[in-house]
Enzyme design. Structure first.
Site, PDB file in Angstrom:
ATOM      1  N   ASP A  17       0.807  -1.606   0.335  1.00 47.77           N
ATOM      2  CA  ASP A  17       0.441  -0.098  -0.301  1.00 47.77           C
ATOM      3  C   ASP A  17       0.711   1.341  -0.006  1.00 47.77           C
ATOM      4  O   ASP A  17       2.045   1.590   1.183  1.00 47.77           O
ATOM      5  CB  ASP A  17      -0.621  -0.543   1.150  1.00 47.77           C
ATOM      6  CG  ASP A  17      -2.203   1.042   1.629  1.00 47.77           C
ATOM      7  OD1 ASP A  17      -1.974   2.875   0.714  1.00 47.77           O
ATOM      8  OD2 ASP A  17      -2.778   1.006   2.024  1.00 47.77           O
ATOM      9  N   ASN A  31      -5.772  13.073 -10.788  1.00 53.56           N
ATOM     10  CA  ASN A  31      -6.255  14.031 -11.974  1.00 53.56           C
ATOM     11  C   ASN A  31      -5.787  15.285 -12.320  1.00 53.56           C
ATOM     12  O   ASN A  31      -5.173  15.575 -12.323  1.00 53.56           O
ATOM     13  CB  ASN A  31      -8.153  13.310 -11.875  1.00 53.56           C
ATOM     14  CG  ASN A  31      -8.219  14.660 -10.837  1.00 53.56           C
ATOM     15  OD1 ASN A  31      -8.314  15.628 -10.562  1.00 53.56           O
ATOM     16  ND2 ASN A  31      -8.828  13.455  -9.500  1.00 53.56           N
ATOM     17  N   GLY A  39      -9.062   5.661  -6.319  1.00 59.23           N
ATOM     18  CA  GLY A  39      -7.516   4.669  -6.347  1.00 59.23           C
ATOM     19  C   GLY A  39      -6.736   5.347  -5.227  1.00 59.23           C
ATOM     20  O   GLY A  39      -6.993   5.237  -3.839  1.00 59.23           O
ATOM     21  N   VAL A  40      -5.794   5.221  -5.777  1.00 62.87           N
ATOM     22  CA  VAL A  40      -5.037   5.302  -5.013  1.00 62.87           C
ATOM     23  C   VAL A  40      -4.680   6.806  -4.659  1.00 62.87           C
ATOM     24  O   VAL A  40      -4.434   7.198  -3.994  1.00 62.87           O
ATOM     25  CB  VAL A  40      -3.287   4.466  -5.672  1.00 62.87           C
ATOM     26  CG1 VAL A  40      -2.563   5.808  -6.979  1.00 62.87           C
ATOM     27  CG2 VAL A  40      -1.976   4.675  -5.101  1.00 62.87           C
ATOM     28  N   ASP A  41      -5.293   7.141  -5.584  1.00 62.04           N
ATOM     29  CA  ASP A  41      -5.681   9.044  -5.890  1.00 62.04           C
ATOM     30  C   ASP A  41      -6.507   9.050  -3.822  1.00 62.04           C
ATOM     31  O   ASP A  41      -5.888   9.851  -3.112  1.00 62.04           O
ATOM     32  CB  ASP A  41      -6.025   9.681  -6.699  1.00 62.04           C
ATOM     33  CG  ASP A  41      -5.898  11.404  -6.703  1.00 62.04           C
ATOM     34  OD1 ASP A  41      -6.025  11.440  -5.627  1.00 62.04           O
ATOM     35  OD2 ASP A  41      -6.607  11.529  -7.126  1.00 62.04           O
ATOM     36  N   SER A 128      -2.014   5.043 -14.318  1.00 59.74           N
ATOM     37  CA  SER A 128      -3.110   4.543 -15.148  1.00 59.74           C
ATOM     38  C   SER A 128      -3.412   3.178 -15.500  1.00 59.74           C
ATOM     39  O   SER A 128      -4.794   3.094 -16.496  1.00 59.74           O
ATOM     40  CB  SER A 128      -2.805   4.963 -16.833  1.00 59.74           C
ATOM     41  OG  SER A 128      -2.337   6.362 -17.304  1.00 59.74           O
ATOM     42  N   GLY A 130      -5.108   1.044 -13.547  1.00 63.57           N
ATOM     43  CA  GLY A 130      -7.236   1.611 -12.955  1.00 63.57           C
ATOM     44  C   GLY A 130      -8.085   1.952 -13.081  1.00 63.57           C
ATOM     45  O   GLY A 130      -8.125   1.386 -14.781  1.00 63.57           O
ATOM     46  N   VAL A 131      -7.951   3.215 -13.073  1.00 63.83           N
ATOM     47  CA  VAL A 131      -9.424   3.943 -13.781  1.00 63.83           C
ATOM     48  C   VAL A 131      -9.205   4.015 -15.278  1.00 63.83           C
ATOM     49  O   VAL A 131     -10.102   4.052 -16.112  1.00 63.83           O
ATOM     50  CB  VAL A 131      -9.634   5.203 -12.799  1.00 63.83           C
ATOM     51  CG1 VAL A 131     -10.885   5.729 -13.791  1.00 63.83           C
ATOM     52  CG2 VAL A 131     -10.792   4.673 -11.418  1.00 63.83           C
ATOM     53  N   TYR A 132      -8.450   4.164 -15.786  1.00 62.57           N
ATOM     54  CA  TYR A 132      -7.510   5.096 -16.751  1.00 62.57           C
ATOM     55  C   TYR A 132      -7.191   4.081 -17.712  1.00 62.57           C
ATOM     56  O   TYR A 132      -7.267   4.615 -18.779  1.00 62.57           O
ATOM     57  CB  TYR A 132      -6.002   6.317 -16.376  1.00 62.57           C
ATOM     58  CG  TYR A 132      -7.050   7.357 -16.066  1.00 62.57           C
ATOM     59  CD1 TYR A 132      -8.283   7.955 -15.291  1.00 62.57           C
ATOM     60  CD2 TYR A 132      -5.731   8.544 -15.577  1.00 62.57           C
ATOM     61  CE1 TYR A 132      -8.535   9.088 -15.091  1.00 62.57           C
ATOM     62  CE2 TYR A 132      -6.011   9.791 -15.385  1.00 62.57           C
ATOM     63  CZ  TYR A 132      -7.356   9.852 -15.178  1.00 62.57           C
ATOM     64  OH  TYR A 132      -7.333  11.479 -14.959  1.00 62.57           O
TER      65      TYR A 132
HETATM   66  N1  AR6 Z   1      -1.228   1.333  -2.640  1.00 67.14           N
HETATM   67  C1  AR6 Z   1      -1.043   1.648  -4.077  1.00 67.14           C
HETATM   68  N2  AR6 Z   1      -1.528   0.667  -5.069  1.00 67.14           N
HETATM   69  C2  AR6 Z   1      -3.099   1.014  -4.894  1.00 67.14           C
HETATM   70  C3  AR6 Z   1      -3.566   2.215  -4.249  1.00 67.14           C
HETATM   71  C4  AR6 Z   1      -2.742   1.429  -3.071  1.00 67.14           C
HETATM   72  N3  AR6 Z   1      -3.039   2.471  -2.078  1.00 67.14           N
HETATM   73  N4  AR6 Z   1      -5.043   1.473  -4.159  1.00 67.14           N
HETATM   74  C5  AR6 Z   1      -5.368   1.755  -5.977  1.00 67.14           C
HETATM   75  N5  AR6 Z   1      -3.944   0.835  -5.917  1.00 67.14           N
HETATM   76  P1  AR6 Z   1      -5.972   3.865 -10.175  1.00 67.14           P
HETATM   77  P2  AR6 Z   1      -5.640   5.350 -12.647  1.00 67.14           P
HETATM   78  C6  AR6 Z   1      -3.306   0.765  -7.826  1.00 67.14           C
HETATM   79  O1  AR6 Z   1      -7.511   3.965 -10.404  1.00 67.14           O
HETATM   80  O2  AR6 Z   1      -5.654   4.056 -13.415  1.00 67.14           O
HETATM   81  C7  AR6 Z   1      -8.361   8.754  -9.679  1.00 67.14           C
HETATM   82  O3  AR6 Z   1      -9.495   8.799  -9.432  1.00 67.14           O
HETATM   83  C8  AR6 Z   1      -4.788   0.292  -8.634  1.00 67.14           C
HETATM   84  O4  AR6 Z   1      -4.924  -1.026  -8.015  1.00 67.14           O
HETATM   85  O5  AR6 Z   1      -5.381   4.998  -8.990  1.00 67.14           O
HETATM   86  O6  AR6 Z   1      -4.522   6.243 -13.290  1.00 67.14           O
HETATM   87  C9  AR6 Z   1      -7.920   9.966  -9.933  1.00 67.14           C
HETATM   88  O7  AR6 Z   1      -8.506  11.259  -9.332  1.00 67.14           O
HETATM   89  C10 AR6 Z   1      -4.442   0.624  -9.901  1.00 67.14           C
HETATM   90  O8  AR6 Z   1      -3.427  -0.787  -9.830  1.00 67.14           O
HETATM   91  O9  AR6 Z   1      -5.082   5.197 -10.433  1.00 67.14           O
HETATM   92  C11 AR6 Z   1      -8.031  10.142 -11.187  1.00 67.14           C
HETATM   93  O10 AR6 Z   1      -8.823  10.333 -11.829  1.00 67.14           O
HETATM   94  C12 AR6 Z   1      -3.223   1.532  -9.313  1.00 67.14           C
HETATM   95  O11 AR6 Z   1      -2.961   1.853  -8.061  1.00 67.14           O
HETATM   96  C13 AR6 Z   1      -7.990   8.282 -12.240  1.00 67.14           C
HETATM   97  O12 AR6 Z   1      -7.927   7.281 -10.717  1.00 67.14           O
HETATM   98  C14 AR6 Z   1      -3.374   2.933 -10.003  1.00 67.14           C
HETATM   99  O13 AR6 Z   1      -5.693   3.202 -10.281  1.00 67.14           O
HETATM  100  C15 AR6 Z   1      -6.854   8.040 -12.643  1.00 67.14           C
HETATM  101  O14 AR6 Z   1      -6.367   6.666 -12.791  1.00 67.14           O
END
Ligand code: AR6
Length: 184
Positions: A17, A31, A39-41, A128, A130-132
């Site tokens: 984490d 974003n 997500g991580v944000d 990118s 995850g959500v992206y």
């Molecule tokens: N520690 C490490 N990795 C994590 C954690 C954590 N605590 N939580 C999630 N992940 P994402 P994106 C992983 O969707 O695709 C947001 O809403 C997750 O499993 O967080 O760049 C922003 O505001 C995945 O593998 O980021 C943007 O709108 C990775 O982090 C959008 O999502 C990235 O997933 C950005 O999307």
């Protein structure tokens, strides 16, 4: 954790984490509005506290929005990391919209921001992926290429990929091994 030496520097790949990171800086997959999100944000903002959102608002007042591929730095507030480096990865559409170049620039600009601020150790999520919607294998290959390149140039002493899920960890570890073997 798996750890690989790259010239004078280190590349780590670990399951974990990012909010629990002991690195000097962590990277946020944000974003363009730096408005927080899922997500991580979401996890980073939750752990850092409301001052992080305030610091992000001040940046956005200055710059309008953060274009994909760019990076900015703020304090980490309640996190154990001293700094958060915020970047915006590409939203994946079909792979023909410059997604790879944008993702490479996002990783590179985070490393350069770390270097420019005297940060020695920085932890990254799978930007990118995850959500992206960036395909995992391809996103992992881009991450490996960008981090190996930056570490060869000693922009930081150690970078780590901190992956949240076992499958993500497996794919990123393989991508790093492939990259290092290709470079021999
Ligand atoms: N520690 C490490 N990795 C994590 C954690 C954590 N605590 N939580 C999630 N992940 P994402 P994106 C992983 O969707 O695709 C947001 O809403 C997750 O499993 O967080 O760049 C922003 O505001 C995945 O593998 O980021 C943007 O709108 C990775 O982090 C959008 O999502 C990235 O997933 C950005 O999307």
């Amino acid at each position: 954790m798996e750890r690989f030496s790259i010239k004078e520097a280190w590349l780590g790949v670990t399951l974990g984490d990012l909010t629990q990171s002991g690195a000097q800086a962590i990277v946020n997959a944000a974003n363009p509005q730096l408005a927080g999100g899922g997500g991580v944000d979401g996890a980073i903002h939750q752990a850092a506290g409301p001052e992080l959102l305030q610091a992000c608002r001040e940046i956005i007042q200055d710059i309008g929005e953060l274009p994909a591929g760019e990076a900015v730095i703020t304090p980490g507030f309640n996190l154990s990391a001293e700094w958060v480096i915020h970047t915006v990865g590409p939203i994946y559409r079909d792979g023909a919209q410059g997604e790879r170049e944008t993702l490479l620039r996002a990783y590179r600009n985070c490393l350069k921001t770390a270097r420019d601020n005297g940060v020695a150790t920085v932890d990254f999520p799978a930007i990118s992926c995850g959500v992206y919607g960036y395909p995992l294998e391809e996103g992992a290959a881009v991450a490996a290429a960008a981090l190996v390149e930056g570490l060869e140039m000693a922009w930081v002493r150690e970078a780590r990929l901190v992956l949240f899920k076992q499958r993500t960890f497996d794919v990123f570890l393989q991508a790093v091994k492939n990259r290092l073997e290709a470079g021999l």
